[in-house]
Motif scaffolding. Structure first.
Motif, mmCIF file in Angstrom:
data_model
loop_
_atom_site.group_PDB
_atom_site.id
_atom_site.type_symbol
_atom_site.label_atom_id
_atom_site.label_comp_id
_atom_site.label_asym_id
_atom_site.label_seq_id
_atom_site.Cartn_x
_atom_site.Cartn_y
_atom_site.Cartn_z
ATOM 1 N N PRO A 312 0.754 -1.117 -0.102
ATOM 2 C CA PRO A 312 0.062 0.029 0.069
ATOM 3 C C PRO A 312 0.653 1.220 0.072
ATOM 4 C CG PRO A 312 -0.659 -1.723 1.516
ATOM 5 C CD PRO A 312 0.470 -2.115 1.225
ATOM 6 N N GLU A 313 2.019 1.094 0.795
ATOM 7 C CA GLU A 313 2.980 2.394 0.907
ATOM 8 C C GLU A 313 3.555 2.730 -0.550
ATOM 9 O OE1 GLU A 313 7.249 3.730 3.073
ATOM 10 O OE2 GLU A 313 5.829 2.198 4.017
ATOM 11 N N LEU A 314 4.021 1.715 -1.317
ATOM 12 C CA LEU A 314 4.239 1.828 -2.482
ATOM 13 C C LEU A 314 3.403 2.399 -3.704
ATOM 14 C CD1 LEU A 314 6.635 -1.383 -2.642
ATOM 15 C CD2 LEU A 314 7.551 1.133 -2.544
ATOM 16 N N ALA A 315 2.264 1.838 -3.383
ATOM 17 C CA ALA A 315 1.153 2.091 -4.383
ATOM 18 C C ALA A 315 0.906 3.618 -4.272
ATOM 19 C CB ALA A 315 -0.133 1.356 -4.144
ATOM 20 N N ALA A 316 0.799 4.351 -2.925
ATOM 21 C CA ALA A 316 0.622 5.504 -2.703
ATOM 22 C C ALA A 316 1.750 6.518 -3.190
ATOM 23 C CB ALA A 316 0.641 5.713 -1.180
ATOM 24 N N ALA A 317 2.901 5.842 -3.331
ATOM 25 C CA ALA A 317 3.938 6.811 -3.988
ATOM 26 C C ALA A 317 4.180 6.132 -5.555
ATOM 27 C CB ALA A 317 5.303 5.892 -3.391
ATOM 28 N N GLY A 318 3.043 5.678 -6.092
ATOM 29 C CA GLY A 318 3.169 5.611 -7.469
ATOM 30 C C GLY A 318 3.911 4.472 -8.064
ATOM 31 N N ASN A 336 8.685 -1.933 -18.975
ATOM 32 C CA ASN A 336 9.556 -1.400 -17.939
ATOM 33 C C ASN A 336 10.875 -0.892 -18.406
ATOM 34 O OD1 ASN A 336 7.677 -3.933 -16.159
ATOM 35 N ND2 ASN A 336 7.589 -1.678 -15.957
ATOM 36 N N THR A 337 11.523 -0.302 -17.652
ATOM 37 C CA THR A 337 12.844 0.497 -17.784
ATOM 38 C C THR A 337 13.565 0.089 -16.694
ATOM 39 O OG1 THR A 337 12.398 2.685 -16.957
ATOM 40 C CG2 THR A 337 12.008 2.101 -19.567
ATOM 41 N N ALA A 338 15.114 0.386 -16.869
ATOM 42 C CA ALA A 338 16.037 0.445 -15.531
ATOM 43 C C ALA A 338 15.511 1.549 -14.686
ATOM 44 C CB ALA A 338 17.319 0.724 -16.281
ATOM 45 N N ASP A 339 14.796 2.431 -15.065
ATOM 46 C CA ASP A 339 14.607 3.496 -14.182
ATOM 47 C C ASP A 339 13.599 3.147 -13.259
ATOM 48 O OD1 ASP A 339 16.523 5.501 -15.126
ATOM 49 O OD2 ASP A 339 15.025 6.544 -16.507
ATOM 50 N N ASP A 340 12.579 2.186 -13.767
ATOM 51 C CA ASP A 340 11.505 1.644 -13.096
ATOM 52 C C ASP A 340 12.153 0.950 -11.960
ATOM 53 O OD1 ASP A 340 9.572 2.868 -14.596
ATOM 54 O OD2 ASP A 340 9.353 0.944 -15.846
ATOM 55 N N VAL A 341 12.958 -0.061 -12.462
ATOM 56 C CA VAL A 341 13.740 -0.777 -11.218
ATOM 57 C C VAL A 341 14.530 -0.076 -10.265
ATOM 58 C CG1 VAL A 341 15.516 -2.627 -10.954
ATOM 59 C CG2 VAL A 341 14.311 -2.484 -13.037
ATOM 60 N N ASP A 342 15.273 1.028 -10.536
ATOM 61 C CA ASP A 342 15.835 1.796 -9.619
ATOM 62 C C ASP A 342 14.770 2.700 -8.766
ATOM 63 O OD1 ASP A 342 18.065 0.957 -10.728
ATOM 64 O OD2 ASP A 342 18.507 2.678 -12.045
ATOM 65 N N ARG A 343 13.748 3.105 -9.153
ATOM 66 C CA ARG A 343 12.774 3.764 -8.500
ATOM 67 C C ARG A 343 12.413 2.932 -7.173
ATOM 68 N NH1 ARG A 343 9.887 5.396 -12.356
ATOM 69 N NH2 ARG A 343 11.393 7.090 -12.775
ATOM 70 N N LEU A 344 12.022 1.745 -7.362
ATOM 71 C CA LEU A 344 11.573 0.666 -6.485
ATOM 72 C C LEU A 344 12.771 0.293 -5.612
ATOM 73 C CD1 LEU A 344 9.721 -1.189 -5.363
ATOM 74 C CD2 LEU A 344 10.227 -2.830 -7.303
ATOM 75 N N GLU A 346 15.195 2.294 -4.544
ATOM 76 C CA GLU A 346 15.255 3.531 -3.863
ATOM 77 C C GLU A 346 14.315 3.534 -2.689
ATOM 78 O OE1 GLU A 346 15.450 8.482 -4.508
ATOM 79 O OE2 GLU A 346 15.230 7.356 -6.192
ATOM 80 N N ALA A 347 12.874 3.318 -3.316
ATOM 81 C CA ALA A 347 11.705 3.334 -2.230
ATOM 82 C C ALA A 347 11.855 2.473 -1.200
ATOM 83 C CB ALA A 347 10.587 3.159 -3.120
ATOM 84 N N LEU A 348 12.423 0.845 -1.592
ATOM 85 C CA LEU A 348 12.886 0.206 -0.545
ATOM 86 C C LEU A 348 13.894 0.437 0.295
ATOM 87 C CD1 LEU A 348 12.222 -3.137 -2.599
ATOM 88 C CD2 LEU A 348 10.860 -2.097 -1.178
ATOM 89 N N SER A 349 15.002 1.482 -0.189
ATOM 90 C CA SER A 349 16.052 1.567 0.666
ATOM 91 C C SER A 349 15.825 2.459 1.881
ATOM 92 C CB SER A 349 17.309 2.282 -0.399
ATOM 93 O OG SER A 349 16.658 3.495 -0.510
ATOM 94 N N GLY A 350 14.511 3.326 1.398
ATOM 95 C CA GLY A 350 14.111 4.096 2.538
ATOM 96 C C GLY A 350 13.431 3.483 3.589
#
Length: 350
Positions: A312-318, A336-344, A346-350
């Motif tokens: 749910p938290e990730l969904a709220a972040a788009g 999907n792109t490498a940017d999509d992977v990196d965005r996920l 980055e979200a998990l690292s936080g």
């Protein structure tokens, strides 16, 4: 010939980071257009003949992707319906070998029979668990919950050695994994995941001799001459797998025709290389974060134990992913792109 990147950019315009193809795919632009055109046909009262022609075009396209003659392909609506036909073909007391926690549509029709012996084993032990007396092995080519890929070669060899029939669900594989449906007695695939279609279509591949399936759901569309079989019992069932058809959701097949054309234009091998590169990038990034995914080499589906509650938290972040069996499940496809992977990551690292 258009490049992979140009084709994808022309067809997909996601408004978020969509990493959830294992649930359902994004629709290509050409598919959306085809659906809109079909709606206008209905609204304006024009003939539906082109829509029925789309069903046959989809059957032929899927046959090409599955590597089988079109006469072996039945068109329906759901995987569970086709599993039910396979379950109905078995005699009372027959043993069905399945995989623990496989997707329900592959399992439940065998359990609801009530008079079959259903045996479940871990995926990695499937081929070794085939034994004399087993009537059928049923398995998903790729596991929905975590992306693990079945060793279908080993399964085929074990089944042949013991004279056992096989039923493989390619729903989480067709579109990125080359499909050799002819290597198995029966196989099935829905089309709204890796094949990029709308909901409401599924294909069943049967043996050349049509196997032992009872056409218990047969309606007028299952007749050799459908439009002459609308009233009274069907006098002559289709001489091909079409005898196992169910009445088609026409809009779905209109859209699916456009989607399958795109899959064929790009090519499954190119899609597979793209998808797996992104999945490997994600696994490497997870390792850098001190996380380990469920081992699923050669799969575009990556599941991370213990992180499902973040969905749910990730969904709220788009960022669209799934919570499956307590795992965070990310699935990577051609848009999907490498940017999509990196965005996920980055979200998990936080």
């Amino acid at each position: 010939m258009e490049t992979f990147e140009n084709l994808v950019r022309a067809e997909f315009t996601p408004k978020n980071t969509y990493l959830n193809t294992a649930s359902n795919a994004l629709l290509p632009a050409r598919t959306v257009t085809a659906l809109q055109d079909a709606a206008r046909i209905r609204a304006e009262g024009r003939s539906l003949d082109p829509l029925f022609a789309d069903v046959e075009a989809c059957r032929a396209a899927f046959a090409r992707l599955a590597g089988v003659p079109v006469e072996r392909v039945a068109a329906g609506a759901t995987a569970a319906l086709h599993t039910s036909l396979v379950a109905a073909s078995l005699p009372p007391g027959a043993e069905v070998l399945t995989v623990e926690d496989d997707f329900t549509s592959v399992l439940n029709p065998f359990h609801t029979r009530g008079d079959l012996k259903v045996r479940s084993v871990p995926l990695e032990r499937l081929a070794d668990s085939v034994r004399p007396g087993t009537a059928l092995v049923a398995v998903s080519a790729a596991q929905s919950a975590d992306g693990r890929v079945a060793d279908l070669t080993a399964l085929r060899e074990a089944a042949r050695a013991h004279g056992v029939r096989t039923y493989v669900d390619f729903s989480q594989a067709a579109g990125w994994l080359p499909v050799d449906a002819g290597a198995f007695d029966y196989s099935v695939s829905i089309t709204y995941k890796w094949l990029l279609g709308p909901h409401g279509a599924a294909f069943l591949v049967v043996p050349e001799d049509l196997g032992d399936l009872p056409p218990v759901q047969a309606s007028w569309v299952a007749a050799e001459h459908p439009w002459a079989s609308c009233y009274g019992p069907v006098a002559e069932l289709a001489h091909s797998a079409r005898r196992f058809d169910s009445s088609p959701a026409l809009f779905t097949y209109v859209g699916l025709r456009a989607s399958l054309e795109l899959v064929e234009e790009i090519g499954v091998d190119a899609v597979r290389a793209h998808d797996l590169a992104l999945a490997d990038r994600f696994r490497t990034g997870l390792a850098d974060l001190g996380r380990t995914a469920v081992p699923a080499p050669g799969s575009p589906i990556v599941s991370v134990p213990g992180l499902g509650s973040l969905q749910p938290e990730l969904a709220a972040a788009g960022i669209q992913v799934s919570d499956r069996a307590g795992h965070l499940r990310a699935s990577f496809h051609l848009y999907n792109t490498a940017d999509d992977v990196d965005r996920l990551l980055e979200a998990l690292s936080g």
